[in-house]
Design an enzyme around this catalytic site. Sequence first.
Site, PDB file in Angstrom:
ATOM      1  N   TYR A   1      -2.842 -18.496  12.752  1.00 46.71           N
ATOM      2  CA  TYR A   1      -3.980 -17.850  12.062  1.00 46.71           C
ATOM      3  C   TYR A   1      -5.127 -18.847  11.854  1.00 46.71           C
ATOM      4  O   TYR A   1      -6.298 -18.490  11.952  1.00 46.71           O
ATOM      5  CB  TYR A   1      -3.541 -17.276  10.707  1.00 46.71           C
ATOM      6  CG  TYR A   1      -2.650 -16.065  10.845  1.00 46.71           C
ATOM      7  CD1 TYR A   1      -3.181 -14.805  11.106  1.00 46.71           C
ATOM      8  CD2 TYR A   1      -1.270 -16.178  10.736  1.00 46.71           C
ATOM      9  CE1 TYR A   1      -2.357 -13.689  11.245  1.00 46.71           C
ATOM     10  CE2 TYR A   1      -0.436 -15.071  10.870  1.00 46.71           C
ATOM     11  CZ  TYR A   1      -0.993 -13.830  11.134  1.00 46.71           C
ATOM     12  OH  TYR A   1      -0.178 -12.740  11.285  1.00 46.71           O
TER      13      TYR A   1
ATOM     14  N   ASP B   1       0.457 -14.519  -0.495  1.00 46.83           N
ATOM     15  CA  ASP B   1       0.359 -14.383   0.955  1.00 46.83           C
ATOM     16  C   ASP B   1       0.553 -15.751   1.585  1.00 46.83           C
ATOM     17  O   ASP B   1       0.270 -16.769   0.952  1.00 46.83           O
ATOM     18  CB  ASP B   1      -1.008 -13.824   1.370  1.00 46.83           C
ATOM     19  CG  ASP B   1      -0.957 -13.291   2.799  1.00 46.83           C
ATOM     20  OD1 ASP B   1      -0.584 -12.120   2.998  1.00 46.83           O
ATOM     21  OD2 ASP B   1      -1.224 -14.079   3.729  1.00 46.83           O
TER      22      ASP B   1
ATOM     23  N   ARG C   1       0.786  -1.246   0.000  1.00 47.76           N
ATOM     24  CA  ARG C   1       0.000   0.000   0.000  1.00 47.76           C
ATOM     25  C   ARG C   1       0.807   1.278   0.000  1.00 47.76           C
ATOM     26  O   ARG C   1       0.267   2.337  -0.281  1.00 47.76           O
ATOM     27  CB  ARG C   1      -0.949  -0.009   1.208  1.00 47.76           C
ATOM     28  CG  ARG C   1      -2.152  -0.906   1.011  1.00 47.76           C
ATOM     29  CD  ARG C   1      -2.877  -1.140   2.309  1.00 47.76           C
ATOM     30  NE  ARG C   1      -2.080  -1.999   3.162  1.00 47.76           N
ATOM     31  CZ  ARG C   1      -2.410  -2.353   4.400  1.00 47.76           C
ATOM     32  NH1 ARG C   1      -3.512  -1.896   4.941  1.00 47.76           N
ATOM     33  NH2 ARG C   1      -1.635  -3.148   5.101  1.00 47.76           N
TER      34      ARG C   1
ATOM     35  N   ARG D   1      -4.807  -2.563  -6.870  1.00 48.58           N
ATOM     36  CA  ARG D   1      -5.648  -3.137  -5.810  1.00 48.58           C
ATOM     37  C   ARG D   1      -7.090  -2.662  -5.957  1.00 48.58           C
ATOM     38  O   ARG D   1      -8.022  -3.435  -5.722  1.00 48.58           O
ATOM     39  CB  ARG D   1      -5.034  -2.732  -4.458  1.00 48.58           C
ATOM     40  CG  ARG D   1      -5.708  -3.259  -3.238  1.00 48.58           C
ATOM     41  CD  ARG D   1      -5.523  -4.753  -3.063  1.00 48.58           C
ATOM     42  NE  ARG D   1      -6.310  -5.198  -1.907  1.00 48.58           N
ATOM     43  CZ  ARG D   1      -7.617  -5.405  -1.942  1.00 48.58           C
ATOM     44  NH1 ARG D   1      -8.298  -5.261  -3.057  1.00 48.58           N
ATOM     45  NH2 ARG D   1      -8.261  -5.779  -0.857  1.00 48.58           N
TER      46      ARG D   1
HETATM   47  O1  CP3 Z   1       6.398  -7.689  -1.551  1.00 46.01           O
HETATM   48  C1  CP3 Z   1       5.592  -8.598  -1.691  1.00 46.01           C
HETATM   49  O2  CP3 Z   1       5.158  -8.952  -2.791  1.00 46.01           O
HETATM   50  C2  CP3 Z   1       5.185  -9.292  -0.416  1.00 46.01           C
HETATM   51  C3  CP3 Z   1       4.176 -10.340  -0.529  1.00 46.01           C
HETATM   52  C4  CP3 Z   1       3.690 -10.757   0.841  1.00 46.01           C
HETATM   53  C5  CP3 Z   1       2.403 -10.450   1.361  1.00 46.01           C
HETATM   54  N1  CP3 Z   1       2.239 -11.113   2.534  1.00 46.01           N
HETATM   55  C6  CP3 Z   1       1.409  -9.578   0.719  1.00 46.01           C
HETATM   56  C7  CP3 Z   1       0.430  -8.864   1.583  1.00 46.01           C
HETATM   57  C8  CP3 Z   1       4.327 -11.554   1.795  1.00 46.01           C
HETATM   58  C9  CP3 Z   1       5.765 -12.092   1.763  1.00 46.01           C
HETATM   59  C10 CP3 Z   1       3.399 -11.781   2.846  1.00 46.01           C
HETATM   60  C11 CP3 Z   1       3.688 -12.640   3.998  1.00 46.01           C
HETATM   61  C12 CP3 Z   1       2.773 -12.634   5.142  1.00 46.01           C
HETATM   62  N2  CP3 Z   1       1.397 -12.518   5.146  1.00 46.01           N
HETATM   63  C13 CP3 Z   1       3.195 -12.862   6.473  1.00 46.01           C
HETATM   64  C14 CP3 Z   1       4.613 -13.160   6.909  1.00 46.01           C
HETATM   65  C15 CP3 Z   1       5.489 -11.978   6.843  1.00 46.01           C
HETATM   66  C16 CP3 Z   1       5.057 -10.867   7.730  1.00 46.01           C
HETATM   67  O3  CP3 Z   1       4.830  -9.787   7.178  1.00 46.01           O
HETATM   68  O4  CP3 Z   1       4.980 -11.080   8.926  1.00 46.01           O
HETATM   69  C17 CP3 Z   1       2.051 -12.802   7.287  1.00 46.01           C
HETATM   70  C18 CP3 Z   1       2.005 -12.950   8.798  1.00 46.01           C
HETATM   71  C19 CP3 Z   1       0.920 -12.605   6.437  1.00 46.01           C
HETATM   72  C20 CP3 Z   1      -0.501 -12.554   6.820  1.00 46.01           C
HETATM   73  C21 CP3 Z   1      -1.098 -11.227   6.504  1.00 46.01           C
HETATM   74  N3  CP3 Z   1      -1.332 -10.770   5.217  1.00 46.01           N
HETATM   75  C22 CP3 Z   1      -1.561 -10.252   7.406  1.00 46.01           C
HETATM   76  C23 CP3 Z   1      -1.480 -10.353   8.914  1.00 46.01           C
HETATM   77  C24 CP3 Z   1      -2.055  -9.187   6.640  1.00 46.01           C
HETATM   78  C25 CP3 Z   1      -2.752  -7.959   7.156  1.00 46.01           C
HETATM   79  C26 CP3 Z   1      -1.790  -6.947   7.628  1.00 46.01           C
HETATM   80  C27 CP3 Z   1      -1.637  -5.869   6.604  1.00 46.01           C
HETATM   81  O5  CP3 Z   1      -0.489  -5.404   6.430  1.00 46.01           O
HETATM   82  O6  CP3 Z   1      -2.635  -5.442   6.015  1.00 46.01           O
HETATM   83  C28 CP3 Z   1      -1.863  -9.502   5.281  1.00 46.01           C
HETATM   84  C29 CP3 Z   1      -2.242  -8.666   4.126  1.00 46.01           C
HETATM   85  C30 CP3 Z   1      -1.195  -8.455   3.071  1.00 46.01           C
HETATM   86  N4  CP3 Z   1      -0.378  -9.402   2.568  1.00 46.01           N
HETATM   87  C31 CP3 Z   1      -0.957  -7.218   2.401  1.00 46.01           C
HETATM   88  C32 CP3 Z   1       0.050  -7.475   1.468  1.00 46.01           C
HETATM   89  C33 CP3 Z   1       0.620  -6.510   0.458  1.00 46.01           C
HETATM   90  C34 CP3 Z   1      -1.760  -5.936   2.605  1.00 46.01           C
HETATM   91  C35 CP3 Z   1      -3.054  -6.093   1.851  1.00 46.01           C
HETATM   92  C36 CP3 Z   1      -3.570  -4.840   1.157  1.00 46.01           C
HETATM   93  O7  CP3 Z   1      -3.874  -3.895   1.852  1.00 46.01           O
HETATM   94  O8  CP3 Z   1      -3.734  -4.816  -0.071  1.00 46.01           O
END
Ligand code: CP3
Length: 324
Positions: free
Chosen positions: A128, A52, A6, A15
């Site tokens: 989770y 993810d 974001r 998105r």
């Molecule tokens: O650069 C990339 O392309 C990264 C890709 C990536 C995402 N999630 C995309 C994402 C990766 C490597 C992850 C890993 C992930 N997902 C983890 C392990 C690493 C870490 O950050 O701790 C975990 C625990 C998750 C689970 C997850 N996904 C959560 C808890 C959330 C919500 C928190 C948030 O930041 O909104 C997500 C959503 C998520 N995954 C987003 C992205 C870009 C944000 C979604 C959006 O708003 O579009």
Amino acid sequence: MRQAGRYLPEYREIRRKTDSFLGLCFNPDLAAEVTLQPIRRFGFDAAILFSDILVVPHALGQHVSFEEGGGPKLDALNDPSAFQRLRKNIDHVALAPVYETIVRVKQKLPADIALLGFCGAPWTVATYMIAGCGTVDQAPARQFAYRHPEAFAELIDLLVEASASYLIRQFQAGVDAVQIFDTWAGILPDSEFQKWCIEPCSRIVSAIRKHVAHAKIVGFPRGAGTKLTQFVSTVLVDAVGLDWMVDLTFAREEIQTRRPVQGNLDPLVLLTGGEPLDRAIDAILEALAQRPFIFNLGHGVLPETPIAHVERLIARVRGFKAKY
Ligand code: CP3
């Protein structure tokens, strides 16, 4: 670490065109585009697959969704009987769009830029699956593991198999290396760390190496602290990701002597910028750049991070590199 997302206007634009976050993860055209955005804008040395960690529970038959700004929502596995709702094997058909994304990214990525695949470590994914969401200390899974140790071990076994098989497919589709994110490793007490973090990660690494002999694997047990030594002596990863809390002297003397390290700038200091950012970057480079090292954050880029701060970071790290 997460580098798409974001904080980038080009990400927000894509998105907006998708109805859901998982819809974006499973759209190979758009997911490939989002993977490449940070590379185009900043010229990083490696791309990380846009997906993810929670696509694995989805491919095991659990309902997963992401609420706008509210994080992930899964239908919580409240007691062992709920495990019957899960598949016995990961559904690679459901994950086919992820493998297709890898193929497309590789077609477009310059040959000298690595593509990293990833999965969540079994413990982190299980937290989770059991809570059905993120919580401050993932208490539901910790309590589940105390209350129903055998059932919990079965869930971990299922996730070890599923994750290994998922990462092997990612290698077959073309990733150059993978990272195993154990984001919630740090909340495990000593007595449980071996069982739920080290052993499952170790089993995944061995299973991958049986199929992909030269696989490059990075481990990231976030919050492991001094238990990182135990982690690197047992889990045969090629490199270890350090979170922002890891002491730099400890990292240099106890960890980097055993494995290349990656890390560990505090995402909050990147958000802050200015002098504090410069000082933090220099401290990391001075401590770690003499031995095998990948400059990285200690966790993903925060959504409010100004792009100019990322540019400042890159200029400073590249400037330092030029001195050697
Ligand atoms: O650069 C990339 O392309 C990264 C890709 C990536 C995402 N999630 C995309 C994402 C990766 C490597 C992850 C890993 C992930 N997902 C983890 C392990 C690493 C870490 O950050 O701790 C975990 C625990 C998750 C689970 C997850 N996904 C959560 C808890 C959330 C919500 C928190 C948030 O930041 O909104 C997500 C959503 C998520 N995954 C987003 C992205 C870009 C944000 C979604 C959006 O708003 O579009």
